[in-house]
Design a protein around this motif. Structure first.
Motif, PDB file in Angstrom:
ATOM      1  N   GLU A 261      27.572 -21.666 -19.176  1.00 20.78           N
ATOM      2  CA  GLU A 261      26.384 -21.577 -20.022  1.00 20.78           C
ATOM      3  C   GLU A 261      26.686 -20.916 -21.368  1.00 20.78           C
ATOM      4  O   GLU A 261      26.113 -21.297 -22.393  1.00 20.78           O
TER       5      GLU A 261
ATOM      6  N   SER B  67      22.370 -10.478 -16.002  1.00 20.57           N
ATOM      7  CA  SER B  67      22.323 -11.322 -14.820  1.00 20.57           C
ATOM      8  C   SER B  67      22.325 -12.804 -15.144  1.00 20.57           C
ATOM      9  O   SER B  67      22.383 -13.632 -14.238  1.00 20.57           O
ATOM     10  N   ASP B  68      22.248 -13.163 -16.424  1.00 21.33           N
ATOM     11  CA  ASP B  68      22.284 -14.572 -16.798  1.00 21.33           C
ATOM     12  C   ASP B  68      23.024 -14.723 -18.123  1.00 21.33           C
ATOM     13  O   ASP B  68      23.310 -13.748 -18.821  1.00 21.33           O
TER      14      ASP B  68
ATOM     15  N   ASN C 239      28.966 -19.996 -13.580  1.00 17.51           N
ATOM     16  CA  ASN C 239      27.676 -20.285 -14.210  1.00 17.51           C
ATOM     17  C   ASN C 239      27.544 -19.600 -15.561  1.00 17.51           C
ATOM     18  O   ASN C 239      27.111 -20.221 -16.545  1.00 17.51           O
ATOM     19  N   LEU C 240      27.910 -18.335 -15.615  1.00 17.25           N
ATOM     20  CA  LEU C 240      27.818 -17.595 -16.875  1.00 17.25           C
ATOM     21  C   LEU C 240      28.724 -18.209 -17.937  1.00 17.25           C
ATOM     22  O   LEU C 240      28.295 -18.437 -19.078  1.00 17.25           O
TER      23      LEU C 240
ATOM     24  N   ILE D 135      28.614 -16.930  -9.803  1.00 22.33           N
ATOM     25  CA  ILE D 135      28.016 -16.403 -11.025  1.00 22.33           C
ATOM     26  C   ILE D 135      28.953 -16.477 -12.225  1.00 22.33           C
ATOM     27  O   ILE D 135      28.515 -16.774 -13.335  1.00 22.33           O
TER      28      ILE D 135
ATOM     29  N   GLU E 293      23.202 -12.969  -7.270  1.00 21.80           N
ATOM     30  CA  GLU E 293      23.415 -14.368  -7.665  1.00 21.80           C
ATOM     31  C   GLU E 293      24.574 -15.031  -6.932  1.00 21.80           C
ATOM     32  O   GLU E 293      24.645 -16.253  -6.846  1.00 21.80           O
TER      33      GLU E 293
END
Length: 363
Positions: free
Chosen positions: A332, A296-297, A328-329, A325, A321
């Motif tokens: 990051e 999830s992250d 974001n993934l 998502i 999310e």
């Protein structure tokens, strides 16, 4: 509207009805608002050389895929592409249409950012899905076809269902995913045996040159998981997805927990991570490994990559999310690569194979 506000509205609806609204939005938005998918793609697609990989002779622009079960009937490909996924998986679908299990069959475990589903391979069947996919394939992104047997097909005839689907969809996907691990079709998991897997992959490899991937259950004993994955690779599997949903209900403390259906989301993160490690420590470098389950992250996605995954898949996290998502993934993961001194994702894949899992970081 922010996704947090949109989610409050969605979560007031029955989960299956909410999914249907999301499907209609991703299916028809571009027809109602021409050009909107291009606008969305400009906002959410991450195009960075450090994430691009050549896998199965295709370019994967980033490692994040949508897992099987979200777009069962291949109706949302264009919308999902615009949201920044690196590859898409449609299905699970079966030779004949089927309605799936009785409702209610989809439940939110909100406090645990998890889902419990007992859908039962509900889908429109091979004929309709083939007609739909033939109009969009080849796609800008790699497409995987997740295939399963019909509920009424006895296990002794299961091979025939998979052969039918591979014949019909050969040339309409960039990989096949063999689903033997859903807990929602009676006795399906009983097919996760060396003898059947050997027979299955030897037969299917004679029908197609398209890569074929096995998806396994997280509830297998690690020794059994290693054994069947080794057998699959020996018999022609090009990759392994680890893992499907779990029926280990001890993982959840939710008041909404049911005594049927498969768990997905953060409650299975540790279980999925541990079985992934067990298989990766034996098979890394011998096949393509795809991590799925409780991701999830970016930190968790990156950990699975370092444990040996070339690709990862999300499903439940997309629901909790939201539409940003993938961006974001990917953003990051790029930062995490740079922090570790890597210039390309390939340098990170498998660097922790064989390492012990730090139990203090399980959650």
């Amino acid at each position: 509207m922010s996704y947090e506000n949109l989610k409050k509205l969605f979560f007031k609806l029955d989960p299956e009805n909410a999914h249907k609204i999301a499907e209609y939005s991703l299916r028809f938005a571009n027809a109602i608002y021409p050009g909107i998918f291009s606008f969305v793609a400009n906002k959410f697609v991450v195009d960075d050389l450090s994430l691009k990989q050549n896998i199965f002779n295709k370019t994967y622009h980033n490692p994040i895929g949508i897992g099987g079960g979200f777009d069962k009937n291949a109706t949302m490909m264009a919308g999902l592409s615009a949201l920044g996924f690196g590859y898409l998986e449609y299905g699970t679908f079966t030779p004949k249409p089927q309605s799936g299990n009785a409702k209610p069959r989809l439940f939110r475990l909100i406090d645990e950012k998890s889902i419990q589903n007992a859908m039962g391979f509900n889908n429109e069947g091979a004929v309709k899905i083939k007609d739909r996919v033939s109009k969009i394939y080849p796609n800008a992104l790699p497409l995987w076809a997740n295939i399963g047997k019909n509920k009424l097909t006895p296990n002794e005839n299961a091979l025939s269902d998979y052969e039918i689907l591979v014949r019909e969809f050969d040339g309409l996907c960039d990989a096949f995913v063999i689903n033997l691990s859903s807990p929602n079709t009676p006795n399906l998991r009983a097919l996760q045996e060396v003898s059947f897997i050997n027979e299955l992959f030897l037969s299917l490899k004679n029908l197609t040159k398209t890569p074929i991937i096995l998806k396994i259950s997280p509830d297998l004993a690690h020794e059994k998981a290693i054994e069947i994955c080794q057998s699959a690779v020996k018999s022609g599997a090009s990759g392994i997805i680890i893992s499907n949903t779990s029926i280990d209900y001890s993982l959840s403390k939710s008041s909404n927990l049911q005594n049927f259906g498969g768990l997905s989301g953060e409650v299975i993160k540790q279980k999925s991570r541990e079985i992934f490690k067990a298989v990766a420590d034996e098979l890394f470098g011998k096949t393509i490994l795809i991590a799925c389950g409780g991701i999830s992250d970016a930190k968790e996605a990156y950990e699975r990559i370092k444990m040996g995954a070339n690709l990862v898949q999300i499903f439940t996290a997309f629901i909790y999310e939201g539409y940003g998502i993938c961006k974001n993934l990917n953003d990051e993961i790029i930062k995490l690569l740079k922090a570790d001194g890597f210039s390309h994702i390939s340098e990170a894949v498998g660097v922790n194979v064989g390492a012990k899992i730090d139990k203090t970081k399980q959650n």
